[in-house]
Design an enzyme around this catalytic site. Structure first.
Site, PDB file in Angstrom:
ATOM      1  N   GLY A  36      -5.204   0.282  -3.337  1.00  0.00           N
ATOM      2  CA  GLY A  36      -4.505  -0.551  -4.322  1.00  0.00           C
ATOM      3  C   GLY A  36      -4.961  -2.001  -4.217  1.00  0.00           C
ATOM      4  O   GLY A  36      -5.238  -2.651  -5.229  1.00  0.00           O
ATOM      5  N   HIS A  37      -5.053  -2.485  -2.994  1.00  0.00           N
ATOM      6  CA  HIS A  37      -5.558  -3.849  -2.805  1.00  0.00           C
ATOM      7  C   HIS A  37      -7.017  -3.961  -3.240  1.00  0.00           C
ATOM      8  O   HIS A  37      -7.429  -4.974  -3.811  1.00  0.00           O
ATOM      9  CB  HIS A  37      -5.440  -4.262  -1.335  1.00  0.00           C
ATOM     10  N   ASP A 150       4.436  -3.705  -7.630  1.00  0.00           N
ATOM     11  CA  ASP A 150       5.512  -4.701  -7.526  1.00  0.00           C
ATOM     12  C   ASP A 150       5.640  -5.394  -8.883  1.00  0.00           C
ATOM     13  O   ASP A 150       5.337  -6.571  -9.031  1.00  0.00           O
ATOM     14  CB  ASP A 150       5.194  -5.694  -6.414  1.00  0.00           C
ATOM     15  N   SER A 185       0.908   2.472  -0.896  1.00  0.00           N
ATOM     16  CA  SER A 185       1.752   1.426  -0.300  1.00  0.00           C
ATOM     17  C   SER A 185       1.455   1.368   1.183  1.00  0.00           C
ATOM     18  O   SER A 185       1.232   2.404   1.825  1.00  0.00           O
ATOM     19  CB  SER A 185       3.233   1.768  -0.510  1.00  0.00           C
ATOM     20  N   ARG A 187       3.519   0.891   3.325  1.00  0.00           N
ATOM     21  CA  ARG A 187       4.637   1.538   4.019  1.00  0.00           C
ATOM     22  C   ARG A 187       4.523   3.070   4.026  1.00  0.00           C
ATOM     23  O   ARG A 187       5.277   3.726   4.740  1.00  0.00           O
ATOM     24  CB  ARG A 187       5.970   1.116   3.380  1.00  0.00           C
TER      25      ARG A 187
END
Lengths: 285, 285
Positions: A36-37, A150, A185, A187
């Site tokens: 994602g980053h 987000d 994520s 997490r």
């Protein structure tokens, strides 16, 4: 790739590039990077700017009972990843570098910060807006990239930039999902394999809600109820919220007419996951 | 001198000057300019920067029962004054230009904003910090000049700049007084000649407090009491506050050891005046 943990050194690097007429792109992250980053880096590369990626787990945006200390960190792995991806400057300050004095100044984005994750995490978005404001002042980027996982954070930063006249283009980047649909994520690393399997219900329920909408359903409450039932019936997930809101400003929706954000937060054990999807009544028009 | 009421035009002017390597100085004002403002221009000129002076009566920093609508305005007179004084760019936006949408984003500088004028004018310094933050983002100055008559405002802006990493040098400029000691203020125009005469008690009582300090008095309460008595006995002024506080951070003082700010706010009729003096126990050391 250049690396620094010092604001003064970062400013020198950037000043030189700016004096050469180079545009600057900032990608603020909390590290423990995933694809994602890297999608943010990809988008930034397409704009031809010098790419500054920051890694800072910001204590200001964690509540007292949240996972600041346990948030996953692996700076050397991250550094290798972003160097390979084509980041130009990695900025990884310490807390002391970012907060040398007790903070008394805060940036608050009202209204948008009171709902969804803001209702469940008081002070969270104040911490986000404040640290992003600091990073904007340190880096003075022309462009800044934020992931749409987000989504509320993206809207808050976009509104902050507008309200405070920051000369920055805020660029949203679509959610990146794993092969099975789970939104990436940092997490996710905390999920047991059973929890990870159950967490697929999040993207599945969002997809089902979108099917309902396309089939003619216009009631926000019906979509929310269907998602909640599906999560509750088919997983051990504990729902924080499931909400349908206007995609532009997060205001309440009864009958769906404009693009909506369908957003949810669900806990699996002690791990809180979020996911969302922006849906339109008629995406073809 | 260039004049504009448009943010975009101002940004173009500044971008050209920056590309020539010129440093930028910002002097934010609410107009109705006097020699106090011109002292800011003088200081800015000595730094060799391009001088941008803004005139904007900021609605955000006035309370509902305060003097926003009656605050004195005379743009053409101001423009003539600052052109003669050597200002390079006059920026005089409308409220619509500064606040095209309802504001939801605010910058708050805690602690410093809760005392003195902040205690009497709730929301005032939030409005100040927010509009100055906007002006800083619009102008992106290297230097910004603030008069010490609004000493608390200067401290708040200085702290905001530090906390939020704004790359700006905040330059304080001493109070300019009229021949008889009255601190210059745009609001002095509202005083009747009797009130103006009585208002001399403000600077006189500050001077007397300083004499007491130099004569060995170290009690903050004694200084405050003496000033209050003098104002109450020798004028019709109604005291908002008279306080001795640490000059560096406005914290409370009992025994005076470090430099202190002696600050006061007094109403003459409907006109509220402020004045202050920074005093040291031993100014020669």
């Amino acid at each position: 790739m250049k690396r620094t943990s010092h604001i003064s050194e970062l400013r020198e690097i950037i000043a030189i590039e700016k004096s050469r007429g180079r545009r600057i792109a900032l990608i603020p992250t909390m590290g423990y990077l995933h694809r994602g980053h890297l999608a943010l880096v990809e988008q930034a590369k397409q704009r031809g700017a010098l790419i500054v990626l920051s890694i800072f787990v910001n204590p200001l945006q964690f509540g007292p009972n949240e996972d600041y200390t346990s948030y996953p960190r692996d700076l050397e792995k991250d550094a290798h990843l972003v160097e390979t991806a084509g980041v130009d400057v990695l900025f990884h300050p310490t807390s002391e570098e970012m907060y040398p004095l007790p903070m008394v100044t805060y940036v608050e984005v009202g209204q948008l910060d009171a709902v969804l994750c803001g209702a469940n995490r008081p002070g969270h978005f104040r911490g986000v807006a404040t640290v992003v404001s600091k990073l904007f002042h340190i880096v003075q980027p022309d462009l800044a990239f934020f992931g749409q996982k987000d989504y509320q954070q993206y809207l808050i930063i976009r509104r902050m930039v507008g309200d405070l006249n920051l000369p920055i283009e805020v660029c949203p980047v679509p959610i990146v999902r794993d092969f099975d649909g789970l939104a990436l994520s940092s997490r996710n690393v905390f999920l047991t394999s059973e929890q990870r399997q159950e967490a697929l219900i999040l993207s599945q329920s969002l997809n089902e809600a979108e099917k309902l909408l396309r089939a003619g359903e216009r009631s926000a409450r019906v979509l929310e109820t269907r998602i909640k039932e599906k999560i509750t019936n088919e997983s051990q997930g504990v729902i924080d919220y499931v909400e349908v809101r206007e995609a532009q400003n997060l205001s309440e929706v009864t009958r769906i007419e404009n693009p909506v954000l369908v957003a949810l937060a669900v806990r699996f054990g002690s791990t809180r996951l979020i996911d969302n999807k922006v849906m339109e009544v008629n995406p073809l028009v």
